[in-house]
Scaffold this active site. Sequence first.
Site, PDB file in Angstrom:
ATOM      1  N   GLU A 149     -30.136 -39.267   1.192  1.00  0.00           N
ATOM      2  CA  GLU A 149     -31.464 -39.290   0.603  1.00  0.00           C
ATOM      3  C   GLU A 149     -32.051 -40.696   0.651  1.00  0.00           C
ATOM      4  OE1 GLU A 149     -31.172 -35.518  -2.418  1.00  0.00           O
ATOM      5  OE2 GLU A 149     -30.024 -37.297  -2.884  1.00  0.00           O
ATOM      6  N   CYS A 153     -36.011 -46.988  -1.026  1.00  0.00           N
ATOM      7  CA  CYS A 153     -34.607 -47.094  -1.423  1.00  0.00           C
ATOM      8  C   CYS A 153     -33.783 -46.318  -0.393  1.00  0.00           C
ATOM      9  CB  CYS A 153     -34.477 -46.483  -2.823  1.00  0.00           C
ATOM     10  SG  CYS A 153     -32.792 -46.388  -3.408  1.00  0.00           S
ATOM     11  N   CYS A 203     -19.969 -41.702  -1.629  1.00  0.00           N
ATOM     12  CA  CYS A 203     -19.489 -43.024  -2.053  1.00  0.00           C
ATOM     13  C   CYS A 203     -18.063 -42.870  -2.563  1.00  0.00           C
ATOM     14  CB  CYS A 203     -20.379 -43.587  -3.165  1.00  0.00           C
ATOM     15  SG  CYS A 203     -19.921 -45.264  -3.663  1.00  0.00           S
ATOM     16  N   CYS A 233     -17.775 -44.400  -9.724  1.00  0.00           N
ATOM     17  CA  CYS A 233     -18.377 -44.744 -11.028  1.00  0.00           C
ATOM     18  C   CYS A 233     -18.649 -43.468 -11.822  1.00  0.00           C
ATOM     19  CB  CYS A 233     -19.675 -45.522 -10.828  1.00  0.00           C
ATOM     20  SG  CYS A 233     -19.451 -47.001  -9.834  1.00  0.00           S
ATOM     21  N   CYS A 284     -22.355 -41.901 -12.181  1.00  0.00           N
ATOM     22  CA  CYS A 284     -23.174 -41.747 -10.974  1.00  0.00           C
ATOM     23  C   CYS A 284     -22.876 -40.424 -10.268  1.00  0.00           C
ATOM     24  CB  CYS A 284     -22.893 -42.916 -10.035  1.00  0.00           C
ATOM     25  SG  CYS A 284     -23.711 -42.784  -8.454  1.00  0.00           S
ATOM     26  N   GLU A 308     -21.969 -47.536  -1.287  1.00  0.00           N
ATOM     27  CA  GLU A 308     -21.729 -48.938  -1.649  1.00  0.00           C
ATOM     28  C   GLU A 308     -21.897 -49.766  -0.366  1.00  0.00           C
ATOM     29  OE1 GLU A 308     -21.124 -51.150  -4.177  1.00  0.00           O
ATOM     30  OE2 GLU A 308     -20.990 -52.520  -2.487  1.00  0.00           O
ATOM     31  N   SER A 352     -24.458 -54.435  -9.960  1.00  0.00           N
ATOM     32  CA  SER A 352     -24.424 -53.448 -11.037  1.00  0.00           C
ATOM     33  C   SER A 352     -23.308 -53.837 -11.999  1.00  0.00           C
ATOM     34  CB  SER A 352     -24.159 -52.056 -10.455  1.00  0.00           C
ATOM     35  OG  SER A 352     -25.144 -51.754  -9.493  1.00  0.00           O
ATOM     36  N   LEU A 353     -23.669 -54.556 -13.041  1.00  0.00           N
ATOM     37  CA  LEU A 353     -22.655 -55.082 -13.963  1.00  0.00           C
ATOM     38  C   LEU A 353     -22.255 -54.012 -14.983  1.00  0.00           C
ATOM     39  CD1 LEU A 353     -21.122 -57.761 -14.435  1.00  0.00           C
ATOM     40  CD2 LEU A 353     -22.810 -58.288 -16.191  1.00  0.00           C
ATOM     41  N   ASN A 354     -23.250 -53.538 -15.720  1.00  0.00           N
ATOM     42  CA  ASN A 354     -23.082 -52.337 -16.572  1.00  0.00           C
ATOM     43  C   ASN A 354     -22.085 -52.470 -17.722  1.00  0.00           C
ATOM     44  OD1 ASN A 354     -24.874 -51.219 -14.822  1.00  0.00           O
ATOM     45  ND2 ASN A 354     -23.406 -49.899 -13.772  1.00  0.00           N
ATOM     46  N   ASN A 369     -29.716 -42.501 -17.022  1.00  0.00           N
ATOM     47  CA  ASN A 369     -30.217 -41.144 -16.744  1.00  0.00           C
ATOM     48  C   ASN A 369     -29.095 -40.201 -17.106  1.00  0.00           C
ATOM     49  OD1 ASN A 369     -32.765 -41.694 -15.596  1.00  0.00           O
ATOM     50  ND2 ASN A 369     -31.714 -42.468 -13.781  1.00  0.00           N
ATOM     51  N   CYS A 416     -32.147 -43.596 -10.302  1.00  0.00           N
ATOM     52  CA  CYS A 416     -30.866 -44.294 -10.153  1.00  0.00           C
ATOM     53  C   CYS A 416     -29.704 -43.381 -10.513  1.00  0.00           C
ATOM     54  CB  CYS A 416     -30.791 -45.478 -11.107  1.00  0.00           C
ATOM     55  SG  CYS A 416     -31.932 -46.775 -10.757  1.00  0.00           S
TER      56      CYS A 416
END
Length: 362
Positions: A111, A124, A131, A135, A138, A180, A233-235, A309, A352
Amino acid sequence: MMTNANQLEPRTAHQYDASEPRPDLTGMTLDELERFMADLGKERYRAAQVMKWIHQGLADSFQQMTNLSKGFREDLELIARVGPPRVVSESRSRDGVRKFLLHMRDGCGVEAVLIPEDDHDTLCVSTQVGCSMGCKICRTARMGLVRNLTAGEIVGQVLTVRKTAPSSRITNVVFMGMGEPLANYLNAVKAIRILTHPTGPQISWRRLTVSTSGLAPRISRLGRDVRAKLAVSLNAVTDEQRDFIMPVNRAYPLEDLLEALREYPLPRRDRITIEYVLIKDFNDSDADARRLVKLLNPIRAKVNLIPLNDDMLEDFRSPDPERVARFQEILMSRSLMAIIRKSRGRDVLAACGQLAGGSREL
Ligand code: SAH
Ligand code: SF4
C-alpha cells in the site's frame, strides 16, 4: 469511503516470476544505466534520456520514448522493461487521504498513501511486502515478511501514484508504509539515490524521510552512505517498555540506539524526528515525558506525538486528548519541540500502523 474491492484479482503473492528475466530499468541509477547503454554500444547520453522518460515523463513502455529510434526502442523491449506497480484498488478517506493497493509483477501487494497537505502532497511508500520486526501495535507486523521490494518497486510507487493522480503535487516522500526500510538496506539506499537524483523523480533530500524502528548499526551506515531525513520510532523510554512492544529493542537496546542517534551526521539546521506513539497507561505519564526529555538530550531532535490508532488492537488503548496535550506541554516546557500528529485516513485503514497489503483479515 470508496473501496473498489471488486477490482481485486486473485492474489498470486509469493510466486517469483521466472518468466521475466528482463531487468526493470526503473531501479537503475544513472551510473548503472550508463553502463547498461555502454554494454549495448550506445552513447552515454542515452542513459539520461531513458531515465528522464521513466521518472519525469512517467513512460511505462519504450514505445513512448519518441526521441529514441524505432529500432533501438524495439531492441530495448527485448532486453529490458519498465515496470512500475499497478493500481489494483483505491480507497478514499473522508479527510482527503487516498490509499492505493499496488501490485508488483509477481502479484505481491503493498500500500501507498497519498496525504494532501496545504501546499503540497506527501506520499507514504512501502519498502517491504509485510515486515519481520514484530511490533505489537502494528498491523503490518501480523503479515510477517513476504519479501523485500526492489529499488525499482519502491521508486515505482511514486511514479504510479503520480500517473494515477495527475493533479497531485508529490514533493515529499516518506518511507513510512509497510516494512522496515533499514532491513531492506541496499534497495532502500538505491531508491533514495534515484528519487533524489536530478534526472530522476527530483525529490529533494530534505523532503525524503526514512523512518526506522531502530536498527542502530544501519542508522550509522545510512548517515555515511546517503543524504535523507531520519525518523526513528522510539515509542518508549525504558528498555522494559520498549522490549514489550518492539522486539528490535532486544537486539539494539535504548543505549545503542541513542548512541547511533548522537553520532548521526546531521546536516546543519536539521533535526532527527522522533516518533512517539502514545499508549494509554503504558508510556504516557508525566514521568515518561520527563524521561523522554532526558534521553533525547543532547540530540538535536523534534518529537512527533502519535496517539495510538487502536481500531484493530485488543491490548492497547489510545490516551484521552487531555493526556496527549499534557505530555506535549511537558516536552515543550523543557524546550523539546513536540507536535501532535493528527491521525489521517483512519476510516480506510490508511493511518500509521494500519497497512496490511489489502488484507482485511489481519
Ligand atoms: N518500519 C518503520 C517504518 C514504518 S512507519 C518504522 O517502524 O519506523 C510506521 C509508524 O507507525 C511507526 O512510527 C510506528 O511506530 C507507527 N505505528 C505502528 N503502529 C501504530 C499504531 N497502531 N498507531 C499509531 N502508530 C503506529
Ligand atoms: Fe515493521 Fe515499522 Fe510496523 Fe514495526 S512499526 S512492524 S518496524 S512496519
